[in-house]
Enzyme design. Structure first.
Site, PDB file in Angstrom:
ATOM      1  N   ASP A   1       0.797  -1.201  -0.009  1.00 44.61           N
ATOM      2  CA  ASP A   1       0.120  -0.038   0.078  1.00 44.61           C
ATOM      3  C   ASP A   1       1.000   1.340  -0.208  1.00 44.61           C
ATOM      4  OD1 ASP A   1      -2.177  -1.748   0.106  1.00 44.61           O
ATOM      5  OD2 ASP A   1      -2.385  -1.299   2.493  1.00 44.61           O
ATOM      6  N   ARG A   2       0.253   2.516  -0.510  1.00 42.79           N
ATOM      7  CA  ARG A   2       1.181   3.366  -0.672  1.00 42.79           C
ATOM      8  C   ARG A   2       1.741   4.028   0.705  1.00 42.79           C
ATOM      9  NH1 ARG A   2       0.007   8.783  -4.244  1.00 42.79           N
ATOM     10  NH2 ARG A   2       1.607  10.173  -3.474  1.00 42.79           N
TER      11      ARG A   2
END
Length: 221
Positions: free
Chosen positions: A52-53
């Site tokens: 995930d970012r």
């Protein structure tokens, strides 16, 4: 922290992704790790898995089609081992255990939730955890935890730990204490990768421990 190549040869790359950098291109148009690495190598790369970012840590990329096929097969067979370190707000049910839930992703909100196993859209999620240490900070228990994923579901660690009563420190999506925003970084880090080299067939193992943000509460411990 910038991205950094931990290992590179003719078949694969192991890279540290900084928090806040997308693994691959998204609608924001911000520079993503895959594009940066392809510019570095001068040719397309195989994306084996993602983070995930907001999450930082180690990722492996394939430099050839044969390597991509081999590493993807390891992923599918559960032979590519991924371990995480995280700081949780609160305590999990036991010092060491397994969380088994059924998750469903909401495509509209890009959030996942725990649902009944009878839900036709539900996917089984399994993770193993061990609490390494706990401390008190501002009258709140913080748990330093190692996690190994058995499945790879959308926001899996974030959803399961929150559902287990101990959401991740700094998680703006699943921890109510941090949903008002701010610049805190989520305390979730992919610190270890282990697999088999796609050409030599020799085992490889890389580690990169987190030390910023909430992880500083446990530095050197």
């Amino acid at each position: 922290m910038d991205w950094k190549i931990i290992f590179e040869d003719e078949a694969m790359l192991v890279v540290r992704k900084p928090q806040g950098m997308p693994t691959q291109a998204d609608k924001t148009g911000d520079l993503d790790l895959l594009s940066a690495l392809q510019q570095h190598c001068g040719h397309p790369l195989g994306l084996i898995h993602r983070l995930d970012r907001p999450v930082g840590g180690l990722l492996v990329f394939a430099k050839t089609k044969n390597a991509e096929t081999a590493l993807a097969k390891q992923m599918q067979q559960g032979l590519l081992e991924k371990r995480y370190r995280t700081v949780l707000c609160g305590r999990l049910p036991q010092e060491k255990g397994t969380l088994i839930d059924y998750l469903k992703k909401n495509m509209r909100t890009n959030l996942s939730e725990v649902v009944s196993s009878k839900d036709k859209m539900a996917k089984k999620a399994v993770l193993h955890y061990e609490v390494l240490q706990t401390v008190m900070e501002e009258d709140e228990v913080l748990s330093y935890v190692e996690i190994q994923l058995e499945t790879g579901r959308h926001h899996q660690i974030r959803v399961q730990t929150a559902h287990g009563g101990a959401p991740i420190w700094g998680d703006k999506k699943y921890n109510p204490l941090f949903q008002r925003g701010g610049r805190t970084e989520i305390a979730l880090w992919s610190y270890a990768l282990k697999g088999v080299h796609p050409i030599t067939k020799k085992p490889w193992h890389f580690e990169d421990f987190p030390w910023e943000g909430a992880f500083q509460f446990f530095a050197g411990k």
